[in-house]
Design a protein around this motif. Sequence first.
Motif, PDB file in Angstrom:
ATOM      1  N   GLN A   1       0.831  -1.204   0.000  1.00  0.00           N
ATOM      2  CA  GLN A   1       0.000   0.000   0.000  1.00  0.00           C
ATOM      3  C   GLN A   1       0.872   1.264   0.000  1.00  0.00           C
TER       4      GLN A   1
ATOM      5  N   LYS B   1       1.050   3.821  -3.103  1.00  0.00           N
ATOM      6  CA  LYS B   1       0.522   5.173  -2.857  1.00  0.00           C
ATOM      7  C   LYS B   1       1.300   5.778  -1.686  1.00  0.00           C
TER       8      LYS B   1
ATOM      9  N   CYS C   1      -0.439   7.653   1.215  1.00  0.00           N
ATOM     10  CA  CYS C   1      -1.684   6.987   1.632  1.00  0.00           C
ATOM     11  C   CYS C   1      -2.033   7.302   3.086  1.00  0.00           C
TER      12      CYS C   1
ATOM     13  N   ASP D   1      -7.115   4.571   3.282  1.00  0.00           N
ATOM     14  CA  ASP D   1      -6.791   3.652   2.175  1.00  0.00           C
ATOM     15  C   ASP D   1      -6.746   2.214   2.660  1.00  0.00           C
TER      16      ASP D   1
ATOM     17  N   LYS E   1     -10.858   1.842   2.158  1.00  0.00           N
ATOM     18  CA  LYS E   1     -10.889   1.172   0.849  1.00  0.00           C
ATOM     19  C   LYS E   1     -10.515  -0.300   0.987  1.00  0.00           C
TER      20      LYS E   1
END
Length: 236
Positions: free
Chosen positions: A23, A27, A30, A127, A191
């Motif tokens: 992750q 990103k 994030c 996220d 998410k």
Amino acid sequence: MQFIKTETYEELSRKAAGIIASQVILKPDCVLGLATGSSPVGTYKNLIAACKNGDLDFSSVTTVNLDEYVGLDGTNDQSYRYFMEENLFKGINIKSENTFVPNGCAGDLEKEGEAYDARIKALGGIDLQLLGIGIDGHIGFNEPDSFFTAPTHQVVLDESTIKANSRFFASEDEVPKKAITMGMLSIMQAKKILLVANGAAKKDILEKAFFGPITPEVPASILQLHPDVTVIFSEN
Ligand code: F6R
């Protein structure tokens, strides 16, 4: 839902850290939702190691923690802010101003809850949310109830939670009876969700939460409605 069973806690921790690392790599700016408790400690150790060897960069990451005891400030070594500093933040290159934990000493906890949710919203949501699970099925400190509570709010901790968490305190009497916790809305709007559970004592509640009816009596069961949940469980 993806359910991963590992042979050992070390393997659980490596896998969970790998998912969080992906992750952060995909990103770099994030928003990570983080948990305390014993289950994520190994995950955090792996993230620290990856940061120290240059594989991970947390300089643009923001974190929002799930919960905090009411009445404990960040200098108290039983507070969740202190736990996060000790078990993760001081080992990685995150900016301290980008780390958020609910303030359990706020004069008005309802306002604190509202401000916390507003902050998460302003950050664009979470996220990836890392969760543990209580033996009563709580996530964050959302305890079994007759309804799911959406916003960040104050809770009275269940007897079983106080008993379970007393292992971190000198005696059960010292465990705070109240906490402030992220509610189900921010958790469910994350998410991606990664839940880590360690030890045979978590087997029954995992069964109920992920393969039983969806009910606020088992708060984690709401995760069955989330489109992207990974559970990593080690019985040993
Ligand atoms: C901690 C939290 C709790 C714990 C749960 C499991 O921030 O929100 O829901 O994740 O109590 O704790 P452990 O991992 O110690 O069994």
